[in-house]
Design a protein around this motif. Structure first.
Motif, PDB file in Angstrom:
ATOM      1  N   ARG A 297     -39.797  62.281  56.123  1.00  0.00           N
ATOM      2  CA  ARG A 297     -39.233  62.041  54.841  1.00  0.00           C
ATOM      3  C   ARG A 297     -39.903  60.471  54.588  1.00  0.00           C
ATOM      4  NH1 ARG A 297     -34.818  58.613  54.309  1.00  0.00           N
ATOM      5  NH2 ARG A 297     -34.079  58.558  51.947  1.00  0.00           N
TER       6      ARG A 297
ATOM      7  N   SER B 291     -33.523  62.347  48.903  1.00  0.00           N
ATOM      8  CA  SER B 291     -32.655  61.707  49.406  1.00  0.00           C
ATOM      9  C   SER B 291     -32.373  62.264  50.940  1.00  0.00           C
ATOM     10  CB  SER B 291     -31.288  62.076  48.737  1.00  0.00           C
ATOM     11  OG  SER B 291     -30.762  63.440  49.037  1.00  0.00           O
ATOM     12  N   LEU B 292     -31.570  61.241  51.628  1.00  0.00           N
ATOM     13  CA  LEU B 292     -31.574  61.545  53.116  1.00  0.00           C
ATOM     14  C   LEU B 292     -30.542  62.767  53.156  1.00  0.00           C
ATOM     15  CD1 LEU B 292     -32.071  60.853  55.821  1.00  0.00           C
ATOM     16  CD2 LEU B 292     -30.175  59.282  55.940  1.00  0.00           C
ATOM     17  N   GLU B 293     -29.867  62.903  52.425  1.00  0.00           N
ATOM     18  CA  GLU B 293     -28.924  64.067  52.198  1.00  0.00           C
ATOM     19  C   GLU B 293     -29.451  65.408  52.154  1.00  0.00           C
ATOM     20  OE1 GLU B 293     -28.136  61.287  50.762  1.00  0.00           O
ATOM     21  OE2 GLU B 293     -26.684  60.452  51.878  1.00  0.00           O
ATOM     22  N   LYS B 294     -30.388  65.338  50.953  1.00  0.00           N
ATOM     23  CA  LYS B 294     -31.180  66.711  50.653  1.00  0.00           C
ATOM     24  C   LYS B 294     -32.199  66.940  51.699  1.00  0.00           C
ATOM     25  CE  LYS B 294     -31.038  68.630  47.469  1.00  0.00           C
ATOM     26  NZ  LYS B 294     -30.356  69.703  46.845  1.00  0.00           N
TER      27      LYS B 294
ATOM     28  N   ALA C  10     -31.707  66.291  54.812  1.00  0.00           N
ATOM     29  CA  ALA C  10     -30.929  66.717  56.051  1.00  0.00           C
ATOM     30  C   ALA C  10     -30.597  68.303  55.688  1.00  0.00           C
ATOM     31  CB  ALA C  10     -29.694  65.899  56.302  1.00  0.00           C
ATOM     32  N   GLU C  11     -30.335  68.637  54.826  1.00  0.00           N
ATOM     33  CA  GLU C  11     -30.010  69.912  54.340  1.00  0.00           C
ATOM     34  C   GLU C  11     -31.060  70.905  54.494  1.00  0.00           C
ATOM     35  OE1 GLU C  11     -29.537  72.531  50.384  1.00  0.00           O
ATOM     36  OE2 GLU C  11     -28.863  70.536  50.350  1.00  0.00           O
ATOM     37  N   TYR C  12     -32.493  70.331  54.311  1.00  0.00           N
ATOM     38  CA  TYR C  12     -33.613  71.390  54.469  1.00  0.00           C
ATOM     39  C   TYR C  12     -33.591  71.446  55.907  1.00  0.00           C
ATOM     40  CZ  TYR C  12     -34.881  70.207  49.655  1.00  0.00           C
ATOM     41  OH  TYR C  12     -35.001  69.944  48.074  1.00  0.00           O
TER      42      TYR C  12
ATOM     43  N   THR D 132     -31.411  71.349  58.312  1.00  0.00           N
ATOM     44  CA  THR D 132     -30.610  72.144  59.038  1.00  0.00           C
ATOM     45  C   THR D 132     -30.712  73.483  58.529  1.00  0.00           C
ATOM     46  OG1 THR D 132     -28.819  70.329  58.673  1.00  0.00           O
ATOM     47  CG2 THR D 132     -28.049  72.497  58.903  1.00  0.00           C
TER      48      THR D 132
END
Length: 339
Positions: free
Chosen positions: A2, A13-16, A18-20, A22
């Motif tokens: 990232r 974004s870190l959240e986005k 992390a979603e990928y 996961t």
């Protein structure tokens, strides 16, 4: 991964992200439960990248293979517009073959039916291999011709060249970079024809502003400290040519770290004659790293003054202590060590 995307100007974004990761991990879990082999780290990175491209609805993706071509994880794509082949040299022989023709056949595996093929200047046998692959796929063939490229000025800080009658500047040094820039320009011409236009001003600005860390990059000025990712014989030949061009008559000190699965003997044979002294290091935290002692013994076959360093920090300190302000320190080897 990232961080590298953000460095390239692609904010995620870190959240986005992390979603990928996961979502890909969930697929891998089901694969392994079904008895399928676990993907390699590169295959996982590729899957995350493809998911990102799909979610972002990318119009155009510049996709670089990891190794080879036909069996590479990235080669699952079937909608290739332009297949680009840079200069092909001996590399990854244990996977790609022991001759340039065999390697070229693997590399040409990225050519898809109906696409356009852009190739750098190649050796005749390599050129013929690529042309045959393009013909089989019904792909249009475009090649950068050496006679249309003239370097007008070149030094360690950049180069100016003429290509097909137009003048361009690049901030990258290195003997091979004008040729690489010409491949990029030929690719942009092909994309122009396929509905992705760029202006001459955009092309000139893009080339001028392009940076490539680890490719003959200056990271200190006095003494001049340069890092270069030359890790195969082809890259070593280009590095040697750059050394002859820019540093003729200067004292050069090497810091070298290599992977054990590379043709390090050939790289050393090509590069060592230009060194005043050589320090070898072991690339940290990598199972592919060649031990510094073994690398030192190999280098000693080609140079009388070789010393094993206990760490990268030690090698850098010794190089700075030994080199004068007008001398050159050159750190070469795999890009993970240079990072």
């Amino acid at each position: 991964y990232r961080e590298r995307m953000e460095t390239a100007g692609i904010p995620v974004s870190l959240e986005k992200f992390a979603e990928y990761v996961t979502r890909v991990a969930y697929v891998i879990e089901n694969m392994t439960k079904a008895g399928l082999p676990h993907p390699t780290p590169f295959e996982i990175e590729t899957a995350v990248a493809f998911l990102f491209f799909a979610e972002e609805k990318c119009d155009l993706v510049l996709l670089e293979v990891g190794m080879g071509g036909n069996l590479d994880a990235t080669n699952i794509v079937s909608c290739t517009l332009v297949a680009v082949l840079a200069s092909i040299s001996m590399d990854h022989q244990e996977f790609l073959g022991n001759t340039l023709q065999e390697i070229a056949e693997k590399k040409a595996g990225i050519i898809k039916p109906g696409c356009t093929v852009v190739s750098a200047c190649q050796e005749e046998k390599v050129r013929e291999t690529i042309r045959k692959a393009a013909k089989r796929a019904g792909a249009r063939w475009r090649e950068v011709k050496a006679e249309k490229l003239t370097v007008e000025k070149a030094d360690i800080w950049g180069q100016r060249f003429l290509y097909e009658g137009e003048e361009y500047e690049i901030s990258l040094s290195g003997e091979h970079q004008p040729g690489n820039a010409a491949v990029a320009l030929k690719t942009l011409q092909c994309l122009d024809e396929k509905g992705f236009p760029t202006t001459l001003e955009q092309r000139k600005t893009g080339l001028k502003e392009a940076q490539w860390p680890g490719r003959f990059s200056v990271i200190h000025r006095s003494p001049l400290f340069i890092v270069d990712g030359a890790h195969n014989p082809g890259a070593a030949e280009m590095l040697a040519e750059s050394v002859r061009r820019y540093f003729n008559g200067k004292k050069i000190f090497y810091i070298i770290g290599m992977f054990k699965d590379k043709d390090y003997n050939k790289v050393l044979e090509i590069t060592c004659p230009y060194a005043q002294k050589i320090w070898t290091i072991q690339t940290p935290d990598n199972p592919r790293a060649l031990p510094a002692g073994k690398l030192a013994r190999a280098a000693a076959r080609f140079h009388p003054c070789v010393e094993e360093a206990g760490s990268m920090e030690e090698a850098v300190k010794k190089a700075f202590h030994t080199a004068g302000k007008e001398d050159v320190i050159l750190a070469i080897g795999y890009l993970s060590f240079l990072g």
